[in-house]
Motif scaffolding. Structure first.
Motif, short mmCIF file in Angstrom:
data_model
loop_
_atom_site.label_atom_id
_atom_site.label_comp_id
_atom_site.label_asym_id
_atom_site.label_seq_id
_atom_site.Cartn_x
_atom_site.Cartn_y
_atom_site.Cartn_z
N ARG A 1 0.86 -1.18 0.00
CA ARG A 1 0.00 0.00 0.00
C ARG A 1 0.89 1.23 0.00
O ARG A 1 1.73 1.37 0.88
CB ARG A 1 -0.87 -0.02 1.26
N ILE A 2 0.72 2.09 -1.00
CA ILE A 2 1.55 3.29 -1.06
C ILE A 2 0.66 4.51 -1.28
O ILE A 2 -0.40 4.41 -1.88
CB ILE A 2 2.65 3.22 -2.14
N THR A 3 1.13 5.64 -0.78
CA THR A 3 0.43 6.91 -0.96
C THR A 3 1.17 7.71 -2.02
O THR A 3 2.38 7.91 -1.91
CB THR A 3 0.41 7.70 0.36
N THR A 4 0.45 8.14 -3.04
CA THR A 4 1.07 8.91 -4.12
C THR A 4 0.02 9.85 -4.70
O THR A 4 -1.06 9.96 -4.16
CB THR A 4 1.65 7.95 -5.18
N THR A 5 0.38 10.55 -5.76
CA THR A 5 -0.61 11.45 -6.36
C THR A 5 -1.61 10.64 -7.18
O THR A 5 -1.32 9.52 -7.60
CB THR A 5 0.05 12.50 -7.26
N VAL A 6 -2.78 11.23 -7.40
CA VAL A 6 -3.82 10.52 -8.14
C VAL A 6 -3.34 10.18 -9.54
O VAL A 6 -3.58 9.08 -10.06
CB VAL A 6 -5.11 11.37 -8.17
N THR A 7 -2.63 11.12 -10.18
CA THR A 7 -2.16 10.89 -11.55
C THR A 7 -1.22 9.69 -11.61
O THR A 7 -1.37 8.81 -12.47
CB THR A 7 -1.42 12.14 -12.05
N LYS A 8 -0.28 9.65 -10.68
CA LYS A 8 0.67 8.53 -10.69
C LYS A 8 -0.03 7.22 -10.37
O LYS A 8 0.29 6.18 -10.95
CB LYS A 8 1.79 8.79 -9.69
N ALA A 9 -0.98 7.28 -9.43
CA ALA A 9 -1.69 6.04 -9.07
C ALA A 9 -2.45 5.50 -10.26
O ALA A 9 -2.46 4.29 -10.53
CB ALA A 9 -2.64 6.32 -7.91
N ALA B 1 -1.67 19.07 -4.32
CA ALA B 1 -1.83 18.02 -5.32
C ALA B 1 -2.81 16.98 -4.79
O ALA B 1 -2.72 16.58 -3.63
CB ALA B 1 -0.49 17.37 -5.60
N PRO B 2 -3.76 16.52 -5.62
CA PRO B 2 -4.67 15.48 -5.16
C PRO B 2 -3.93 14.16 -4.93
O PRO B 2 -3.23 13.68 -5.81
CB PRO B 2 -5.70 15.37 -6.29
N MET B 3 -4.12 13.60 -3.73
CA MET B 3 -3.37 12.39 -3.36
C MET B 3 -4.30 11.19 -3.32
O MET B 3 -5.52 11.32 -3.19
CB MET B 3 -2.74 12.57 -1.97
N ALA B 4 -3.71 10.01 -3.43
CA ALA B 4 -4.49 8.78 -3.39
C ALA B 4 -3.65 7.69 -2.75
O ALA B 4 -2.43 7.76 -2.74
CB ALA B 4 -4.91 8.36 -4.79
N VAL B 5 -4.34 6.69 -2.23
CA VAL B 5 -3.68 5.49 -1.72
C VAL B 5 -3.95 4.39 -2.72
O VAL B 5 -5.11 4.14 -3.06
CB VAL B 5 -4.22 5.10 -0.33
N ILE B 6 -2.89 3.76 -3.24
CA ILE B 6 -3.07 2.60 -4.12
C ILE B 6 -2.59 1.39 -3.37
O ILE B 6 -1.50 1.40 -2.78
CB ILE B 6 -2.38 2.78 -5.48
N GLU B 7 -3.41 0.35 -3.32
CA GLU B 7 -3.06 -0.84 -2.53
C GLU B 7 -3.43 -2.09 -3.30
O GLU B 7 -4.30 -2.08 -4.18
CB GLU B 7 -3.79 -0.81 -1.18
N LEU B 8 -2.75 -3.18 -2.94
CA LEU B 8 -3.05 -4.47 -3.54
C LEU B 8 -4.29 -5.04 -2.85
O LEU B 8 -4.41 -4.96 -1.63
CB LEU B 8 -1.88 -5.43 -3.36
N VAL B 9 -5.19 -5.61 -3.63
CA VAL B 9 -6.40 -6.21 -3.06
C VAL B 9 -6.05 -7.66 -2.74
O VAL B 9 -6.11 -8.53 -3.59
CB VAL B 9 -7.56 -6.12 -4.05
N LEU B 10 -5.66 -7.88 -1.48
CA LEU B 10 -5.17 -9.21 -1.09
C LEU B 10 -6.20 -9.99 -0.29
O LEU B 10 -6.00 -11.18 -0.05
CB LEU B 10 -3.88 -9.08 -0.26
N GLU B 11 -7.27 -9.32 0.17
CA GLU B 11 -8.25 -10.06 0.94
C GLU B 11 -8.97 -11.06 0.03
O GLU B 11 -9.08 -10.84 -1.18
CB GLU B 11 -9.24 -9.13 1.64
N PRO B 12 -9.44 -12.19 0.60
CA PRO B 12 -10.11 -13.18 -0.24
C PRO B 12 -11.39 -12.62 -0.81
O PRO B 12 -11.94 -11.63 -0.31
CB PRO B 12 -10.38 -14.34 0.73
N MET B 13 -11.86 -13.28 -1.87
CA MET B 13 -13.09 -12.84 -2.53
C MET B 13 -14.22 -12.87 -1.51
O MET B 13 -14.20 -13.63 -0.56
CB MET B 13 -13.42 -13.78 -3.68
N SER B 14 -15.24 -12.04 -1.74
CA SER B 14 -16.36 -11.98 -0.80
C SER B 14 -17.12 -13.29 -0.78
O SER B 14 -16.98 -14.12 -1.69
CB SER B 14 -17.30 -10.85 -1.19
#
Lengths: 204, 67
Positions: free
Chosen positions: A33-41, A108-121
Motif C-alpha cells: 500500500r503506497i500513498t502517491t498522487t492521483v495521476t501517478k496512481a 496536489a490530489p493524493m491517493a492510496v493505491i493498494e493491492l487487493v489481497l483479501e479473499p473474494m467476498s
C-alpha cells in the motif's frame, strides 16, 4: 492489454517515466500500500496489474520479464511467491485506488493505491464454487450443490470469519454424503484461512 | 528584458483582481447516526474519536490510511 496512455509523460521524459513507474510498482509490491498522487496512481494501476498477471503465470520466462522491470530480486520473489497465490482466484482488479484529498504543500490530489489481497467476498466465492462443482460433476451432485450452499450464503453475509465457520460446519455435515465434494470444499476453506492469515500479518 | 512602458492603473489592477473568485466544493448529503452530514464525494473521510482526535482515514467501511 491496458489502454494506451494519453497526454504527456510523467516526469521529464519517456525514460524518466519508465523509471518512475518501475519504482512505484516495486514500492507497491514491497509495502502492499503506497500513498502517491492521483495521476501517478492511475498510471501505475495497469502497469502493476500487468506485472501481477505475469506473476500468476509463474514460469521462468515471465519471472525474467518482470525482472527486466523491477531489478530487486527479493521484491520479485515476494511478488511471485506471496502476492500471486493471494490473488489466484481473482480475475483482474488486483489494485484499489482511494482518493484521500489534497496534499498540504502543493495542493496536489493524493491517493492510496493498494493491492487487493483479501479473499473474494462470500457471495463471489460461493458462485465460483458452484461453477466449479457444476463443471466436472454429473447431474446428481449439481442437484445437491445449490440446495446445500444456499443456507451457507445466507449465513455468511455478515463477516468472512463466520463464513469460514459456516463452511467448515457445512463441510463436516457433508462428510457423510459425498466425499469428493467435501474434499474440494475443505481445500477451498483451507485456502481462505491461509490468505486471511497473510492479510492479518500485514495489518500487524 | 521586457519592461512595462506604462503604469498599470488602479482601475485595471482592481478589474484584474476582481476576476479571481472562489468556487464552492460540491458536497454530498448523507445521514450518519441520525444526523445530516455533508462531505466530499469519492474521497476517504477522517474518523475521529469522541474527543475529536483524528484516528485514521476511512472509505466505504475500509481503513485506508493513517492521518
Amino acid at each position: 492489454m491496458p489502454t494506451p496512455t494519453k497526454g504527456p509523460r510523467l516526469g521529464g521524459g519517456p525514460a524518466h517515466e519508465r523509471l518512475m513507474l518501475a519504482n512505484l510498482a516495486a514500492s507497491l509490491f514491497e509495502h502492499k500500500r503506497i500513498t502517491t498522487t492521483v495521476t501517478k496512481a492511475k498510471r501505475l494501476r495497469p502497469y502493476a496489474e500487468r506485472l501481477v498477471t505475469f506473476a500468476k503465470k509463474g514460469d521462468l520466462a515471465s519471472r525474467r520479464r518482470v525482472l527486466g522491470v523491477i531489478s530487486s530480486k527479493s521484491i520479485v520473489h515476494e511478488l511471485f511467491t506471496e502476492i500471486a497465490p493471494a490473488v489466484a482466484n481473482r480475475e483482474g482488479g488486483y489494485t484499489r485506488i482511494t482518493k484521500i484529498g489534497n496534499r498540504k504543500g502543493d495542493n496536489a490530489p493524493m491517493a492510496v493505491i493498494e493491492l487487493v489481497l483479501e479473499p473474494m467476498s462470500a457471495k463471489q466465492s460461493v458462485v465460483a464454487e458452484a461453477e466449479q462443482a457444476k463443471a466436472p460433476a454429473a447431474a446428481a451432485p449439481v442437484a445437491a450443490a445449490p440446495v446445500e450452499e444456499s443456507p451457507e450464503s445466507a449465513e455468511s453475509v455478515d463477516s468472512a470469519e463466520s463464513a469460514e465457520s459456516a463452511e467448515s460446519a457445512a463441510s463436516a455435515e457433508e462428510v457423510a454424503a459425498e466425499e469428493t465434494t467435501v474434499d474440494a470444499e475443505a481445500g477451498a476453506a483451507d485456502e481462505v484461512v491461509v490468505v486471511e492469515g497473510a492479510v492479518e500479518d500485514e495489518k500487524k | 528584458m521586457a519592461v512595462p512602458k506604462r503604469k498599470m492603473s488602479r482601475a485595471n489592477t482592481r478589474a484584474r483582481r476582481s476576476q479571481w473568485k472562489a468556487t464552492a466544493p460540491k458536497l454530498v448529503k448523507t445521514l450518519e447516526n441520525g444526523r445530516v452530514t455533508y462531505s466530499l464525494a469519492h474521497q476517504a473521510k477522517v474518523v475521529t474519536d469522541s474527543a475529536g482526535t483524528p484516528l485514521f482515514l476511512e472509505y466505504k467501511g475500509r481503513k485506508v490510511a493513517d492521518v
